[in-house]
Design a protein around this motif. Sequence first.
Motif, PDB file in Angstrom:
ATOM      1  N   GLU A 145       0.829  -1.246   0.172  1.00 34.38           N
ATOM      2  CA  GLU A 145      -0.271  -0.332   0.213  1.00 34.38           C
ATOM      3  C   GLU A 145       0.777   1.313   0.041  1.00 34.38           C
ATOM      4  OE1 GLU A 145      -4.407  -1.133   2.520  1.00 34.38           O
ATOM      5  OE2 GLU A 145      -2.680  -0.526   3.470  1.00 34.38           O
ATOM      6  N   LYS A 146       2.315   0.823   0.123  1.00 34.03           N
ATOM      7  CA  LYS A 146       3.053   2.577   0.581  1.00 34.03           C
ATOM      8  C   LYS A 146       2.927   2.907  -0.861  1.00 34.03           C
ATOM      9  CE  LYS A 146       4.984   0.696   4.937  1.00 34.03           C
ATOM     10  NZ  LYS A 146       6.391   0.154   5.446  1.00 34.03           N
ATOM     11  N   ALA A 147       3.009   2.167  -1.959  1.00 37.88           N
ATOM     12  CA  ALA A 147       3.423   3.005  -3.398  1.00 37.88           C
ATOM     13  C   ALA A 147       1.592   3.338  -3.763  1.00 37.88           C
ATOM     14  CB  ALA A 147       4.356   1.746  -4.162  1.00 37.88           C
ATOM     15  N   ALA A 148       0.796   2.864  -3.327  1.00 37.93           N
ATOM     16  CA  ALA A 148      -0.439   3.786  -3.505  1.00 37.93           C
ATOM     17  C   ALA A 148      -0.674   4.668  -2.517  1.00 37.93           C
ATOM     18  CB  ALA A 148      -1.271   2.592  -3.899  1.00 37.93           C
ATOM     19  N   TYR A 149      -0.927   5.229  -1.777  1.00 38.15           N
ATOM     20  CA  TYR A 149      -0.901   5.605  -0.082  1.00 38.15           C
ATOM     21  C   TYR A 149       0.033   6.667   0.256  1.00 38.15           C
ATOM     22  CZ  TYR A 149      -5.235   2.480  -1.113  1.00 38.15           C
ATOM     23  OH  TYR A 149      -6.098   1.774  -1.595  1.00 38.15           O
ATOM     24  N   PHE A 150      -0.601   7.279   0.493  1.00 35.30           N
ATOM     25  CA  PHE A 150       0.708   8.135   1.254  1.00 35.30           C
ATOM     26  C   PHE A 150      -1.040   9.437   2.135  1.00 35.30           C
ATOM     27  CE2 PHE A 150      -0.646  10.930  -1.473  1.00 35.30           C
ATOM     28  CZ  PHE A 150      -0.695  12.416  -1.211  1.00 35.30           C
ATOM     29  N   VAL A 151      -0.037   9.535   3.659  1.00 36.38           N
ATOM     30  CA  VAL A 151      -0.960  10.634   4.859  1.00 36.38           C
ATOM     31  C   VAL A 151      -0.006  11.600   4.594  1.00 36.38           C
ATOM     32  CG1 VAL A 151      -1.348  10.548   6.956  1.00 36.38           C
ATOM     33  CG2 VAL A 151      -1.639   8.215   6.094  1.00 36.38           C
ATOM     34  N   LYS A 152      -1.341  12.815   4.691  1.00 39.13           N
ATOM     35  CA  LYS A 152      -0.503  14.147   4.469  1.00 39.13           C
ATOM     36  C   LYS A 152      -1.611  14.850   5.604  1.00 39.13           C
ATOM     37  CE  LYS A 152       1.805  17.106   2.106  1.00 39.13           C
ATOM     38  NZ  LYS A 152       3.225  17.454   2.726  1.00 39.13           N
ATOM     39  N   PHE A 153      -1.530  16.114   5.992  1.00 42.17           N
ATOM     40  CA  PHE A 153      -1.554  16.698   6.913  1.00 42.17           C
ATOM     41  C   PHE A 153      -1.786  17.565   6.084  1.00 42.17           C
ATOM     42  CE2 PHE A 153      -0.141  14.387  10.976  1.00 42.17           C
ATOM     43  CZ  PHE A 153      -1.057  14.525  11.171  1.00 42.17           C
ATOM     44  N   ASN A 154      -2.626  18.771   6.294  1.00 41.76           N
ATOM     45  CA  ASN A 154      -2.985  19.594   5.682  1.00 41.76           C
ATOM     46  C   ASN A 154      -2.880  21.314   6.445  1.00 41.76           C
ATOM     47  OD1 ASN A 154      -3.882  22.299   3.718  1.00 41.76           O
ATOM     48  ND2 ASN A 154      -6.091  21.433   3.807  1.00 41.76           N
ATOM     49  N   LEU A 155      -1.357  22.160   5.674  1.00 41.58           N
ATOM     50  CA  LEU A 155      -1.002  22.845   6.877  1.00 41.58           C
ATOM     51  C   LEU A 155      -1.667  24.557   5.770  1.00 41.58           C
ATOM     52  CD1 LEU A 155       2.610  21.971   7.656  1.00 41.58           C
ATOM     53  CD2 LEU A 155       0.690  22.396   8.912  1.00 41.58           C
ATOM     54  N   GLU A 156      -2.436  24.154   4.896  1.00 39.59           N
ATOM     55  CA  GLU A 156      -2.831  24.996   3.600  1.00 39.59           C
ATOM     56  C   GLU A 156      -3.321  26.301   5.035  1.00 39.59           C
ATOM     57  OE1 GLU A 156      -1.731  26.374   0.815  1.00 39.59           O
ATOM     58  OE2 GLU A 156      -0.914  24.208   0.877  1.00 39.59           O
ATOM     59  N   GLY A 157      -4.205  26.000   5.757  1.00 41.07           N
ATOM     60  CA  GLY A 157      -5.402  26.645   6.221  1.00 41.07           C
ATOM     61  C   GLY A 157      -4.747  27.921   7.785  1.00 41.07           C
ATOM     62  N   LEU A 158      -3.221  27.271   7.690  1.00 45.87           N
ATOM     63  CA  LEU A 158      -2.655  27.710   8.510  1.00 45.87           C
ATOM     64  C   LEU A 158      -1.327  28.714   7.692  1.00 45.87           C
ATOM     65  CD1 LEU A 158      -1.425  25.518  11.022  1.00 45.87           C
ATOM     66  CD2 LEU A 158      -2.421  27.082  11.552  1.00 45.87           C
ATOM     67  N   LEU A 159      -1.071  29.053   6.430  1.00 50.06           N
ATOM     68  CA  LEU A 159      -0.107  29.773   5.717  1.00 50.06           C
ATOM     69  C   LEU A 159      -0.905  30.773   4.944  1.00 50.06           C
ATOM     70  CD1 LEU A 159       2.365  26.629   4.924  1.00 50.06           C
ATOM     71  CD2 LEU A 159       2.384  28.365   6.482  1.00 50.06           C
ATOM     72  N   ARG A 160      -2.001  30.753   5.209  1.00 50.81           N
ATOM     73  CA  ARG A 160      -2.791  31.340   3.564  1.00 50.81           C
ATOM     74  C   ARG A 160      -2.917  33.055   4.206  1.00 50.81           C
ATOM     75  NH1 ARG A 160      -8.675  29.623   3.628  1.00 50.81           N
ATOM     76  NH2 ARG A 160      -9.203  29.979   5.707  1.00 50.81           N
ATOM     77  N   GLY A 161      -2.037  32.966   5.504  1.00 47.66           N
ATOM     78  CA  GLY A 161      -2.307  34.827   5.275  1.00 47.66           C
ATOM     79  C   GLY A 161      -3.738  35.108   6.036  1.00 47.66           C
ATOM     80  N   ASP A 162      -3.364  36.953   5.502  1.00 47.65           N
ATOM     81  CA  ASP A 162      -5.152  37.468   5.777  1.00 47.65           C
ATOM     82  C   ASP A 162      -5.797  37.490   4.307  1.00 47.65           C
ATOM     83  OD1 ASP A 162      -3.845  40.237   4.026  1.00 47.65           O
ATOM     84  OD2 ASP A 162      -2.403  40.393   5.885  1.00 47.65           O
ATOM     85  N   TYR A 163      -6.829  37.759   4.691  1.00 45.09           N
ATOM     86  CA  TYR A 163      -7.491  38.300   3.733  1.00 45.09           C
ATOM     87  C   TYR A 163      -7.041  39.032   2.409  1.00 45.09           C
ATOM     88  CZ  TYR A 163     -11.663  38.262   1.016  1.00 45.09           C
ATOM     89  OH  TYR A 163     -13.128  38.603   0.110  1.00 45.09           O
ATOM     90  N   GLN A 164      -6.573  40.097   2.640  1.00 44.51           N
ATOM     91  CA  GLN A 164      -6.133  40.518   0.708  1.00 44.51           C
ATOM     92  C   GLN A 164      -5.308  39.693   0.480  1.00 44.51           C
ATOM     93  OE1 GLN A 164      -4.843  44.548   1.826  1.00 44.51           O
ATOM     94  NE2 GLN A 164      -4.049  44.681  -0.039  1.00 44.51           N
ATOM     95  N   SER A 165      -3.864  39.593   1.527  1.00 43.79           N
ATOM     96  CA  SER A 165      -2.880  38.521   0.481  1.00 43.79           C
ATOM     97  C   SER A 165      -3.008  37.309   0.109  1.00 43.79           C
ATOM     98  CB  SER A 165      -2.531  38.197   2.219  1.00 43.79           C
ATOM     99  OG  SER A 165      -1.555  39.156   2.664  1.00 43.79           O
ATOM    100  N   ARG A 166      -4.600  36.415   0.583  1.00 41.91           N
ATOM    101  CA  ARG A 166      -4.659  34.898  -0.023  1.00 41.91           C
ATOM    102  C   ARG A 166      -6.081  35.561  -1.369  1.00 41.91           C
ATOM    103  NH1 ARG A 166      -8.190  34.421   4.705  1.00 41.91           N
ATOM    104  NH2 ARG A 166      -9.246  34.362   3.521  1.00 41.91           N
ATOM    105  N   MET A 167      -6.365  36.986  -1.473  1.00 40.66           N
ATOM    106  CA  MET A 167      -6.844  37.439  -2.773  1.00 40.66           C
ATOM    107  C   MET A 167      -6.182  37.346  -4.063  1.00 40.66           C
ATOM    108  SD  MET A 167     -10.122  36.651  -2.169  1.00 40.66           S
ATOM    109  CE  MET A 167      -9.395  35.467  -0.542  1.00 40.66           C
TER     110      MET A 167
END
Length: 455
Positions: free
Chosen positions: A335-357
């Motif tokens: 299964e290691k060649a077909a699956y992987f585990v991932k945490f989603n850090l995007e929510g913490l790296l998005r910054g403020d609203y204007q920077s995201r837009m």
Amino acid sequence: MGIFSGLFKSRDKPQNRTAGNNYTFFMGGTTSGKTVTERSAMQMTAVYSCVRILAEAVAGLPLHLYKYTDDGGKEKAIDHPLYRLLHDEPNPEMSSFVFRETLMTHLLLWGNAYAQIIRNGRNEIIALYPLMPNKMSVDRDENGHLFYTYYRGPDEAIKNKDLAVTLQPSDVLHIPGLGFDGLVGYSPIAMAKNAIGMAIACEEFGAKFFANGAAPSGVLEHPGTIKDPSRVREAWQSQFGGSSNSGKVAVLEEGMKYTPISISPEQAQFLETRKFQINEIARIFRVPPHMVGDLEKSSFSNIEQQSLEFVKYTLDPWVIRWEQSLMRALLAADEKAAYFVKFNLEGLLRGDYQSRMNGYAIGRQNGWMSANDIRELENLDRIPAEEGGDLYLINGNMLPMRDAGAFANTTPNDSGKEEKTDEEVLEVEEPGTDGDGSGGEDSVSQRHHRRGKLV
């Protein structure tokens, strides 16, 4: 193990101790004279705050099991049994948040996190249960194979063999922290016990200082002989001891005189020492001081940058450690060649609203983000594909590199402008012609007239 079996004997078993006798740290002795263990360290507000920040951060991140698709992309493996265990409920007694928060707390205090893997008759993982690190030991057998011994007794100091349970590596999810042998992590509390002990000593000094009336200790001098000095001392303590009695006016009789003999907290820089120890503990866990309440050197202009650095340099290494340990222990070899585990850090790296837009606008205009890609990151509903939600667009004035010279076959005219050649003009279908270049006696003049308009 072959020739390597002789390299891993019991004398080389993984150990979790500081230099010298491992029993020294178990007693928790420090140079400050205060006993420091994993549990007593949590009574320090700075340690508790750092552990809570990191544990809740890792527990609150979205955790998904993905599988690779045939086109080289990825998608959530919702149908896999591990997806529900990691994302929702690792066992019937706790949620995924509580499970990860518990293991992360163990990892920060003891340097190791353990969980028992429960399988069914088909060797499928059906549950994960946390195990206390202070009741676990890691060893090697005579062939060099690892095995785990867990003691079920209520007291971690007494390891009764009658209560010992032997577990194989396939039955244990082990997330090690920083260590010297790559197998067992070292307790951050053990490594920094002197710094934490000094912080505990400063806190205790402050508490006793206010308990003694927030006044310096001193000597009561009497010109004569006192028959019962203990009675005089107790009378003085009852009248002027304790924070509730601070500021009272003392009346001395029979020529008695009070002489203070200890320095004031300001002279001892008591507050500065306490503040430094808080920063010292934050440095151990690599947590920005403003996250534990120290805003002295923080401002609106640098807190956001410090928060992004916290994600990049503090959380990211822990997250990678978690991801790789989960994949190593929970996924089968095929299964290691077909699956992987991932945490989603995007929510913490998005910054403020204007920077995201602004970032979304750049991605949208350059063709590597669609409207639905952006809406998914903002937790919005998808636009149907037939309405253009999955389209990838670019500006019209951009061309592929291979077409960069498509319009370079031109000749300059007398004015320095470029005009098309006669062959190119003749290929243009003019209005009023039949498409083959004929269609009226003024067609040639019209053609020459339009040649001037092409530039």
